[in-house]
Design a protein around this motif. Sequence first.
Motif, PDB file in Angstrom:
ATOM      1  N   LEU A  12      -5.896   7.372  -4.317  1.00  0.00           N
ATOM      2  CA  LEU A  12      -6.466   6.547  -5.133  1.00  0.00           C
ATOM      3  C   LEU A  12      -4.771   5.438  -5.077  1.00  0.00           C
ATOM      4  CD1 LEU A  12      -6.144   8.680  -7.701  1.00  0.00           C
ATOM      5  CD2 LEU A  12      -8.480   7.406  -6.891  1.00  0.00           C
ATOM      6  N   GLU A  13      -5.487   3.730  -4.981  1.00  0.00           N
ATOM      7  CA  GLU A  13      -4.201   3.049  -4.749  1.00  0.00           C
ATOM      8  C   GLU A  13      -2.868   3.788  -6.001  1.00  0.00           C
ATOM      9  OE1 GLU A  13      -4.538  -1.260  -2.907  1.00  0.00           O
ATOM     10  OE2 GLU A  13      -4.671  -1.165  -5.389  1.00  0.00           O
ATOM     11  N   GLY A  14      -2.152   3.777  -5.208  1.00  0.00           N
ATOM     12  CA  GLY A  14      -0.720   3.965  -6.380  1.00  0.00           C
ATOM     13  C   GLY A  14      -0.141   5.141  -6.334  1.00  0.00           C
ATOM     14  N   THR A  15      -0.876   5.795  -5.303  1.00  0.00           N
ATOM     15  CA  THR A  15      -0.641   7.554  -5.817  1.00  0.00           C
ATOM     16  C   THR A  15      -0.068   7.872  -4.395  1.00  0.00           C
ATOM     17  OG1 THR A  15      -2.034   7.595  -7.761  1.00  0.00           O
ATOM     18  CG2 THR A  15      -1.360   9.949  -5.846  1.00  0.00           C
ATOM     19  N   PRO A  16       1.172   7.801  -3.666  1.00  0.00           N
ATOM     20  CA  PRO A  16       1.940   8.188  -2.542  1.00  0.00           C
ATOM     21  C   PRO A  16       0.855   9.857  -2.078  1.00  0.00           C
ATOM     22  CG  PRO A  16       3.619   7.916  -3.906  1.00  0.00           C
ATOM     23  CD  PRO A  16       2.248   8.377  -5.123  1.00  0.00           C
ATOM     24  N   GLU A  53      -0.457  -2.374   3.710  1.00  0.00           N
ATOM     25  CA  GLU A  53      -0.920  -2.887   2.565  1.00  0.00           C
ATOM     26  C   GLU A  53      -1.341  -3.908   4.085  1.00  0.00           C
ATOM     27  OE1 GLU A  53      -0.152  -6.671  -0.725  1.00  0.00           O
ATOM     28  OE2 GLU A  53       0.818  -7.047   1.183  1.00  0.00           O
ATOM     29  N   ALA A  54      -3.053  -3.541   3.482  1.00  0.00           N
ATOM     30  CA  ALA A  54      -3.763  -4.308   4.052  1.00  0.00           C
ATOM     31  C   ALA A  54      -4.725  -5.527   3.550  1.00  0.00           C
ATOM     32  CB  ALA A  54      -5.498  -3.561   4.624  1.00  0.00           C
ATOM     33  N   GLU A  55      -4.494  -6.782   3.895  1.00  0.00           N
ATOM     34  CA  GLU A  55      -5.036  -7.785   3.560  1.00  0.00           C
ATOM     35  C   GLU A  55      -6.329  -8.150   4.207  1.00  0.00           C
ATOM     36  OE1 GLU A  55      -3.401 -11.979   1.800  1.00  0.00           O
ATOM     37  OE2 GLU A  55      -2.417 -11.454   3.629  1.00  0.00           O
ATOM     38  N   PHE A  56      -7.240  -8.932   3.112  1.00  0.00           N
ATOM     39  CA  PHE A  56      -8.433  -8.966   3.522  1.00  0.00           C
ATOM     40  C   PHE A  56      -9.134 -10.570   3.442  1.00  0.00           C
ATOM     41  CE2 PHE A  56      -8.530  -4.753   3.598  1.00  0.00           C
ATOM     42  CZ  PHE A  56      -9.276  -4.086   4.730  1.00  0.00           C
ATOM     43  N   VAL A 100     -18.999  -4.513  -1.323  1.00  0.00           N
ATOM     44  CA  VAL A 100     -18.501  -4.620  -0.113  1.00  0.00           C
ATOM     45  C   VAL A 100     -16.947  -4.580  -0.305  1.00  0.00           C
ATOM     46  CG1 VAL A 100     -19.334  -4.850   1.511  1.00  0.00           C
ATOM     47  CG2 VAL A 100     -18.577  -7.077   0.641  1.00  0.00           C
ATOM     48  N   ALA A 101     -16.024  -3.788  -0.248  1.00  0.00           N
ATOM     49  CA  ALA A 101     -14.816  -3.714  -1.256  1.00  0.00           C
ATOM     50  C   ALA A 101     -13.468  -3.373   0.568  1.00  0.00           C
ATOM     51  CB  ALA A 101     -14.382  -2.757  -1.387  1.00  0.00           C
ATOM     52  N   PRO A 102     -12.118  -4.157   0.195  1.00  0.00           N
ATOM     53  CA  PRO A 102     -10.700  -3.505   1.003  1.00  0.00           C
ATOM     54  C   PRO A 102     -10.652  -1.708   0.996  1.00  0.00           C
ATOM     55  CG  PRO A 102     -10.380  -3.974  -0.849  1.00  0.00           C
ATOM     56  CD  PRO A 102     -11.349  -4.607  -0.870  1.00  0.00           C
ATOM     57  N   SER A 103     -10.783  -0.834   2.650  1.00  0.00           N
ATOM     58  CA  SER A 103     -10.175   0.124   2.508  1.00  0.00           C
ATOM     59  C   SER A 103      -8.895  -0.092   3.835  1.00  0.00           C
ATOM     60  CB  SER A 103     -11.636   0.751   1.959  1.00  0.00           C
ATOM     61  OG  SER A 103     -12.167   0.367   3.538  1.00  0.00           O
ATOM     62  N   ILE A 104      -8.280   1.671   3.189  1.00  0.00           N
ATOM     63  CA  ILE A 104      -7.891   2.396   4.456  1.00  0.00           C
ATOM     64  C   ILE A 104      -8.426   2.928   4.748  1.00  0.00           C
ATOM     65  CG2 ILE A 104      -5.324   2.423   5.041  1.00  0.00           C
ATOM     66  CD1 ILE A 104      -3.981   0.388   3.829  1.00  0.00           C
ATOM     67  N   LEU A 118      -1.503   2.196   0.277  1.00  0.00           N
ATOM     68  CA  LEU A 118      -1.110   3.143   0.935  1.00  0.00           C
ATOM     69  C   LEU A 118       0.104   3.014   0.882  1.00  0.00           C
ATOM     70  CD1 LEU A 118      -2.681   5.735   1.391  1.00  0.00           C
ATOM     71  CD2 LEU A 118      -3.425   4.976   3.925  1.00  0.00           C
ATOM     72  N   ASN A 119       0.772   3.963   0.734  1.00  0.00           N
ATOM     73  CA  ASN A 119       2.259   4.863   0.541  1.00  0.00           C
ATOM     74  C   ASN A 119       2.146   6.426   0.546  1.00  0.00           C
ATOM     75  OD1 ASN A 119       2.590   1.273  -0.142  1.00  0.00           O
ATOM     76  ND2 ASN A 119       2.566   2.605  -2.220  1.00  0.00           N
ATOM     77  N   PHE A 120       3.024   6.909   2.242  1.00  0.00           N
ATOM     78  CA  PHE A 120       3.268   7.649   2.360  1.00  0.00           C
ATOM     79  C   PHE A 120       4.609   8.431   2.186  1.00  0.00           C
ATOM     80  CE2 PHE A 120      -0.016   6.092   5.944  1.00  0.00           C
ATOM     81  CZ  PHE A 120      -0.524   7.570   5.388  1.00  0.00           C
TER      82      PHE A 120
END
Length: 267
Positions: free
Chosen positions: A95-99, A252-255, A139-143, A263-265
Amino acid sequence: MPAQTVLTDEVRREVARALADAEATRTAIAPLRETWPALDVVDAYEIQLLNIRRRLAAGATIKGHKVGLSSLAMQQMMNVDEPDYGHLLSDMECLEGTPISAGAYCMPRVEVEVAFILGETLPGEGCTEADVLRATEWVAPSIELIDSRIQNWNIKIGDTIADNASSAGYILGPERVRPSDIDLRTIEARLRCNGEQVAEGRSDAVLGNPVTAVAWLARKVASFGVTLEAGHVILPGSVHRAIDARPGDNFEAEFDGLGTVRLNFTD
């Protein structure tokens, strides 16, 4: 030299256990082709399915599929003439925002992809690009978070297929775009790590058109009795080379025309 034969069911289970243990302990193992030199692509897909079934029995659900080796360069490097595929499970959804803890993986890497979210179930054998466009709701941005349970990413085709096509997780950005509202072949994307651009690419790096990859996937999995169902997320392949992820990295991926995904580690 005698003809190579597939592995026995007992040996396939042995290989599957070795991969599952490597994932659980985050201790990569030697290339499968070295320990089990008779392993071929048929074996590898069966081994992948053994571990998928194990995880489903433990409570995970199928959320979709991913396509790997979708660029000509990667296929040439692996000495194959088509992509491969893996499963996306509910326990792989980020989930975005959850490291995410980098320590939960062996050697994590990230890839930027245009995700397809199906609104209808795709046909299998004979699936066309027109079918994909009709069935895709968004369609959606994804990593995609990839990982190898094989030491030092020293993989060939059998290694990666057996290892769920080296897939470990995925994350979708919040934006959603109708496929009819964007040229799916010309989406430019940039990946930044800790604010610095580290990769870029365009969606036609995926077999010339990511729609082509999704249609290929529908036909391929049909041969295993699998369908791509309404609600599934399909990752058709990366628009650039994989980038290593380290503790503390913020991606951060920008389309263009599609939005962003982060996505944060953590350590």
